[in-house]
Design a protein around this motif. Structure first.
Motif, short mmCIF file in Angstrom:
data_model
loop_
_atom_site.label_atom_id
_atom_site.label_comp_id
_atom_site.label_asym_id
_atom_site.label_seq_id
_atom_site.Cartn_x
_atom_site.Cartn_y
_atom_site.Cartn_z
N ARG A 243 4.59 3.22 -9.63
CA ARG A 243 4.35 4.13 -10.75
C ARG A 243 2.86 4.44 -10.94
N ALA A 244 2.01 3.46 -10.67
CA ALA A 244 0.57 3.69 -10.79
C ALA A 244 0.09 4.71 -9.77
N LEU A 245 0.67 4.67 -8.58
CA LEU A 245 0.28 5.61 -7.52
C LEU A 245 0.93 6.97 -7.68
N ASN A 246 2.06 7.02 -8.40
CA ASN A 246 2.81 8.27 -8.54
C ASN A 246 3.19 8.47 -10.01
N PRO A 247 2.24 8.78 -10.87
CA PRO A 247 2.51 8.88 -12.31
C PRO A 247 3.66 9.83 -12.64
N GLY A 248 4.60 9.34 -13.43
CA GLY A 248 5.70 10.17 -13.90
C GLY A 248 6.82 10.40 -12.92
N GLN A 249 6.71 9.91 -11.69
CA GLN A 249 7.72 10.21 -10.67
C GLN A 249 8.81 9.16 -10.55
N PHE A 250 8.52 7.92 -10.95
CA PHE A 250 9.49 6.85 -10.71
C PHE A 250 9.79 6.07 -12.00
N ASP A 251 9.91 6.80 -13.09
CA ASP A 251 10.22 6.14 -14.36
C ASP A 251 11.65 5.60 -14.39
N GLU A 252 12.57 6.28 -13.68
CA GLU A 252 13.98 5.88 -13.69
C GLU A 252 14.41 5.52 -12.28
N VAL A 253 13.94 4.38 -11.80
CA VAL A 253 14.26 3.95 -10.43
C VAL A 253 15.53 3.13 -10.39
N ALA A 254 15.77 2.31 -11.39
CA ALA A 254 16.88 1.35 -11.36
C ALA A 254 17.92 1.65 -12.42
N ALA A 255 19.13 1.12 -12.19
CA ALA A 255 20.17 1.21 -13.21
C ALA A 255 19.77 0.41 -14.44
N GLU A 256 19.10 -0.71 -14.19
CA GLU A 256 18.59 -1.56 -15.27
C GLU A 256 17.32 -2.23 -14.79
N GLU A 257 16.34 -2.33 -15.64
CA GLU A 257 15.09 -3.00 -15.29
C GLU A 257 14.77 -4.04 -16.35
#
Length: 285
Positions: A243-257
């Motif tokens: 997320r630090a390297l790709n701001p806003g692109q991977f906010d919803e990666v997992a079903a649950e975090e």
């Protein structure tokens, strides 16, 4: 405490049996295990999960002897032994870059059994030139006390240039391995290591670079989006780094975090995390 297995008549070749408390099912743990590494290992993790589970861990070295072996061949060799065991897969666990292979294994289990298995990933990371170089940087840095900072610094600088120049991870892995051998040979000479120990260390380094390079062939995101992710507090690890390297692109990666105020290196040795994961597995029928 789980029962540690010391011998089996049907010992798998590409899996290490960490515990064997359930003859009917298995939890699969995917990682590149190495004695003496800073990061905790699944051998630490199983000491905190309590009784009742069988846990197998991948042995990447068993399938990493050929640098041209494609990713699906890695996965096939692991899956062949799972299928031959006749055991139900209760869950798939993945640590760091092992989460990429865990994604592929989970999808193969879904194709085989008809449902996606419970999949839990610890600081999942995709294979990249930067992550491969960083692993090389750390491995070479461990030899500084033996060969001196000038020697290791030259190798690390050359590795940095290789990271920038190489066209893919396989090419980078080859370049880094040559550099590693150059420094390691000098370190081995000063330490007086015998040929057996030299071969063990260099083969492990080569297998690890091959393991990382081959992971580039796998697209893990579809499986990660159906998984539970355990995220550490280390900003340079797992989804934090992504997320630090790709701001806003991977906010919803997992079903649950689930986030823990624990360093990346301690994820697999933290009792509370192990007990929570074991509970999720045991609750899943």
């Amino acid at each position: 405490m789980p029962t540690l297995t010391t011998g089996r008549t049907t010992t798998p070749v590409t899996w290490n049996v960490l515990t064997d408390d359930d003859p009917a099912s298995v939890v699969l743990a995917v990682d590149f295990d190495a004695t003496g590494r800073a990061e905790a290992r699944f051998t630490d993790f199983v000491g905190h999960i309590g009784a009742g589970l069988t846990v197998w861990e991948t042995i990447p070295q068993a399938v990493a002897t050929r640098p041209d072996l494609p990713a699906d061949a890695y996965v096939k060799q692991w899956m062949d032994e799972i299928k031959a065991s006749g055991r139900q897969v209760r869950a798939v666990l993945g640590f760091c870059a092992g989460s990429v292979y865990a994604a592929a294994i989970a999808e193969e289990i879904e194709a085989w059994r008809g449902s996606f298995p419970l999949t839990i990933l610890f600081d999942p990371e995709r294979a990249s030139a930067a992550s491969m170089y960083w692993q090389f940087h750390k491995a070479v840095g461990q030899m500084t006390q033996t060969v001196g900072p000038a020697e290791t610094g030259r190798a690390q600088d050359a590795g940095q240039r290789a990271q920038e120049d190489c066209r893919d991870l396989t090419d980078l892995a080859r370049r880094l391995l040559v550099l590693y051998h150059t420094v390691a040979t000098k370190a081995f000479d000063k330490l007086g290591l015998d040929s057996v120990r030299r071969a063990e260390l260099t083969e492990t380094a080569g297998a690890f670079l091959s393991y990382l390079a081959t992971a580039e062939q796998i697209e893990p995101m579809p499986a990660w989006r159906r998984s539970t992710v355990i995220t550490s507090a280390t900003p340079t690890s797992g989804l934090n780094a992504l997320r630090a390297l790709n701001p806003g692109q991977f906010d919803e990666v997992a079903a649950e975090e689930v986030r823990f105020d624990v360093a990346h290196v301690d994820l697999l040795r933290t009792p509370d995390i192990a007990r929570i994961v074991a509970g999720l597995v045991k609750d899943r029928t």
